[in-house]
Design an enzyme around this catalytic site. Sequence first.
Site, PDB file in Angstrom:
ATOM      1  CG  ASP A  10       0.416   3.731  -0.273  1.00 60.08           C
ATOM      2  OD1 ASP A  10       1.600   4.019  -0.036  1.00 60.08           O
ATOM      3  OD2 ASP A  10      -0.157   2.712   0.181  1.00 60.08           O
ATOM      4  CG  ASP A  12       4.995  -0.969  -0.059  1.00 58.44           C
ATOM      5  OD1 ASP A  12       5.534  -2.066  -0.035  1.00 58.44           O
ATOM      6  OD2 ASP A  12       5.556   0.072  -0.465  1.00 58.44           O
ATOM      7  CG  ASP A 185      -2.260   0.325   2.471  1.00 65.09           C
ATOM      8  OD1 ASP A 185      -1.512   1.197   1.996  1.00 65.09           O
ATOM      9  OD2 ASP A 185      -1.852  -0.599   3.195  1.00 65.09           O
TER      10      ASP A 185
HETATM   11 MG   LIG Z   1       0.549   1.617   1.875  1.00 64.94          MG
END
Ligand SMILES: [Mg+2]
Length: 231
Positions: A10, A12, A185
Amino acid sequence: LTLQHALFLDFDGTLAPLQDNADTVHINEAQHETLLQLSHARDGALALLSGRDVRDLAARTPRGVTRIGNHGLYALAPDTDPDGALDPLPASLERALNAAVGRQDGAYLEVKGPVGTVHYRACPDAGPMLIDAVQTAVATHKNYKTKLGNHVAEAIPIGADKGSALERAMSSPPFAGRIPVMVGDDTTDEDAFLAAQRLGGFGVKVGRGETVARKQLANVSAVWAWLGASL
Ligand SMILES: [Mg+2]
């Protein structure tokens, strides 16, 4: 982490710290180089897997790796450029989402091809109201669903999820035959953690919070330290 692992990363909150303004999120030159090295060492079995528009993702990341954007809807092979022809967000849905963010200071709508993302990081108290507005707008569009993330509520086409994207990538070279590892995240990464673990690999959750991932790392710095240690 070994050379047998296929990496799905991922962007961000995983490779770059989250910012109030999503447009300022970036990785540095040395990190670009690290991603290229990790990919080359695996014959290209590294994909950036992001909810961002694939054109936006491509502008922030190395051209030499696979980039998959829009929650898995659009994949760019290494050394290729986006062709600009993404399906649009239905106009009626865009109008409804625009009306919702227009009622709230600090909230804004980002249109990423067929995906409409309502951002409310700058006005977190308005989250429930905005989530409700997105769900109401999506309810009248049968090919759409609502996806909630970290201070975002998104209208996304049904079938757009990171788990399906990871499975598609794993079905062909250079990913096929490797062990998938997904690092992310956010709640939108959970589908991909599950997919990786179903295929014999594992998920890595960045930060706190409940997760199906088998491994956790504290923050973005810990991700880079972990990735760097495998070079
Ligand atoms: Mg993310």
